[in-house]
Write a protein that holds these residues in place. Structure first.
Motif, mmCIF file in Angstrom:
data_model
loop_
_atom_site.group_PDB
_atom_site.id
_atom_site.type_symbol
_atom_site.label_atom_id
_atom_site.label_comp_id
_atom_site.label_asym_id
_atom_site.label_seq_id
_atom_site.Cartn_x
_atom_site.Cartn_y
_atom_site.Cartn_z
ATOM 1 N N PHE A 123 5.665 8.490 -9.349
ATOM 2 C CA PHE A 123 6.760 7.995 -10.180
ATOM 3 C C PHE A 123 6.196 7.398 -11.464
ATOM 4 O O PHE A 123 6.275 6.193 -11.710
ATOM 5 C CB PHE A 123 7.589 6.979 -9.401
ATOM 6 C CG PHE A 123 8.510 7.604 -8.400
ATOM 7 C CD1 PHE A 123 9.851 7.797 -8.679
ATOM 8 C CD2 PHE A 123 8.032 8.033 -7.167
ATOM 9 C CE1 PHE A 123 10.705 8.387 -7.762
ATOM 10 C CE2 PHE A 123 8.875 8.631 -6.242
ATOM 11 C CZ PHE A 123 10.214 8.806 -6.542
ATOM 12 N N VAL A 124 5.634 8.261 -12.288
ATOM 13 C CA VAL A 124 5.107 7.810 -13.576
ATOM 14 C C VAL A 124 6.282 7.520 -14.513
ATOM 15 O O VAL A 124 7.409 7.971 -14.299
ATOM 16 C CB VAL A 124 4.172 8.859 -14.186
ATOM 17 C CG1 VAL A 124 2.965 9.070 -13.300
ATOM 18 C CG2 VAL A 124 4.901 10.178 -14.412
ATOM 19 N N ARG A 125 5.997 6.794 -15.537
ATOM 20 C CA ARG A 125 7.051 6.327 -16.438
ATOM 21 C C ARG A 125 7.839 7.498 -17.035
ATOM 22 O O ARG A 125 7.267 8.457 -17.549
ATOM 23 C CB ARG A 125 6.434 5.493 -17.555
ATOM 24 C CG ARG A 125 7.445 4.868 -18.498
ATOM 25 C CD ARG A 125 6.755 3.971 -19.501
ATOM 26 N NE ARG A 125 7.727 3.367 -20.412
ATOM 27 C CZ ARG A 125 7.413 2.546 -21.398
ATOM 28 N NH1 ARG A 125 6.132 2.202 -21.591
ATOM 29 N NH2 ARG A 125 8.350 2.048 -22.179
ATOM 30 N N SER A 129 0.825 -1.210 0.000
ATOM 31 C CA SER A 129 0.000 0.000 0.000
ATOM 32 C C SER A 129 0.858 1.258 0.000
ATOM 33 O O SER A 129 0.525 2.256 -0.643
ATOM 34 C CB SER A 129 -0.930 0.006 1.215
ATOM 35 O OG SER A 129 -0.184 -0.050 2.428
ATOM 36 N N VAL A 130 1.990 1.216 0.706
ATOM 37 C CA VAL A 130 2.893 2.366 0.749
ATOM 38 C C VAL A 130 3.611 2.529 -0.586
ATOM 39 O O VAL A 130 3.765 3.646 -1.093
ATOM 40 C CB VAL A 130 3.896 2.211 1.911
ATOM 41 C CG1 VAL A 130 4.894 3.362 1.911
ATOM 42 C CG2 VAL A 130 3.167 2.142 3.246
ATOM 43 N N THR A 131 4.037 1.414 -1.172
ATOM 44 C CA THR A 131 4.681 1.479 -2.491
ATOM 45 C C THR A 131 3.724 2.060 -3.526
ATOM 46 O O THR A 131 4.117 2.894 -4.354
ATOM 47 C CB THR A 131 5.141 0.086 -2.935
ATOM 48 O OG1 THR A 131 6.073 -0.436 -1.984
ATOM 49 C CG2 THR A 131 5.822 0.144 -4.296
ATOM 50 N N ASP A 132 2.470 1.649 -3.480
ATOM 51 C CA ASP A 132 1.482 2.180 -4.431
ATOM 52 C C ASP A 132 1.286 3.674 -4.232
ATOM 53 O O ASP A 132 1.149 4.434 -5.210
ATOM 54 C CB ASP A 132 0.148 1.451 -4.260
ATOM 55 C CG ASP A 132 0.189 0.009 -4.740
ATOM 56 O OD1 ASP A 132 1.149 -0.344 -5.469
ATOM 57 O OD2 ASP A 132 -0.707 -0.763 -4.371
ATOM 58 N N TYR A 133 1.268 4.098 -2.977
ATOM 59 C CA TYR A 133 1.073 5.517 -2.683
ATOM 60 C C TYR A 133 2.218 6.346 -3.246
ATOM 61 O O TYR A 133 1.999 7.349 -3.942
ATOM 62 C CB TYR A 133 0.953 5.715 -1.171
ATOM 63 C CG TYR A 133 0.871 7.163 -0.741
ATOM 64 C CD1 TYR A 133 -0.342 7.847 -0.778
ATOM 65 C CD2 TYR A 133 2.002 7.840 -0.314
ATOM 66 C CE1 TYR A 133 -0.423 9.181 -0.388
ATOM 67 C CE2 TYR A 133 1.940 9.165 0.081
ATOM 68 C CZ TYR A 133 0.729 9.829 0.042
ATOM 69 O OH TYR A 133 0.660 11.148 0.417
#
Length: 293
Positions: free
Chosen positions: A139-141, A130-134
């Motif tokens: 950090f878009v490509r 959940s933290v990585t997703d947040y």
């Protein structure tokens, strides 16, 4: 900028402690854009033995043994530190975060400053989807790494509430993240865990930040606070850059580094064991006083 730093920790016990062995990390080191001109450590009661060394990550550590009964332990560290750290940053001037990620994994060095030591989960900054997703939302490509990291610290500043009563040192990272409440330690761990989840090297920085009183108001003694922020490896050209999610600012000349590690456990100011009561009160006072030229 030159600062006189005073860090006082006082333990008051419910009954006499007959023996204590302490690990102290309360003196800054010369590194990371700062020079320690002098530093002194005083402890009451007087230790029976004390040794000092520098940890793998370059932090100053004092090992102290006290073998006389005492109900109060007072630890005072005083230092004079000259800081020259340029916080100005062109957020568009760096490579994409994917390029930096590949460079980090490819680094063969195992020196203390190598990104290899800060790529993987640590006890207090473990992997949390959940933290990585947040964090990953920023950090878009193909995005520049410093711009993306700057956006993350800004989101944490806006979306989380600073609340010293909401968490303890032992509060799990995911709990602080879900509640959106906490202190600088929590915000740093959240950002670090998310960055590592994306494959980026992030370190925990403990230290101090100068506080400026409102116009016309005097400084309060002990009013400056121990602080924590994030160091992100931004490639071989930029190196390590400091991001302060509590305040949404880059680490600059108002920040004094005390220690760097994988998480708070590597840089906790005071640790150890004692023989005696479990009842104790802890009071911490910090002064970061700029010296006028």
């Amino acid at each position: 900028m030159i600062y006189d730093v005073r860090h006082v920790t006082t333990y008051t016990y419910g009954s006499p402690v007959t023996f204590a062995q302490c690990t102290l990390r309360v003196q800054p080191a010369t590194s990371h854009g700062q020079i320690v001109e002098w530093s002194r450590l005083s402890i009451d009661p007087q230790p029976a033995a004390m040794t000092e060394h520098v940890s793998f990550f370059g932090n100053r550590v004092a090992l102290v043994q006290i073998d006389v009964p005492h109900e109060v332990l007072r630890i005072e560290a005083r230092s004079r530190v000259a800081v020259d750290r340029n916080a100005a940053l062109d957020l568009w001037a760096d490579r994409s975060w994917e390029d930096i990620r590949e460079l980090g994994f490819a680094r063969a060095s195992m020196q203390p400053t190598s990104p290899a030591h800060f790529l993987y989960p640590s006890p207090l900054a473990g992997f949390a989807p959940s933290v990585t997703d947040y964090v990953g939302q920023s950090f878009v490509r193909g995005r520049c790494i410093t711009q993306a990291a700057s956006e993350v610290m800004g989101r944490i500043r806006r979306e989380f509430k600073y609340d010293p009563d909401a968490t303890k040192v032992s509060t799990p990272l995911v709990e602080a993240f879900q509640n959106r409440h906490g202190v600088c330690q929590d915000f740093a761990h959240i950002m670090i865990a998310g960055l590592r989840g994306l494959g980026l090297s992030a370190a925990y920085v403990s230290g101090y930040i100068r506080t400026i009183p409102p116009a016309g108001k005097p400084r309060l003694e002990g009013g400056d606070a121990s602080h924590a922020w994030v160091a992100l490896w931004c490639g071989p050209d930029r190196g390590w850059l400091g991001f302060d999610p509590t305040n949404d600012i880059m680490a600059g000349d108002d920040h004094v580094v005390l220690g760097i590690g994988r998480d708070y456990a590597d840089v906790a100011p005071v640790g150890g064991i004692l023989q005696g009561t479990r009842e104790q009160d802890v009071a911490v006072g910090v002064d970061v006083i700029p010296l006028l030229p």
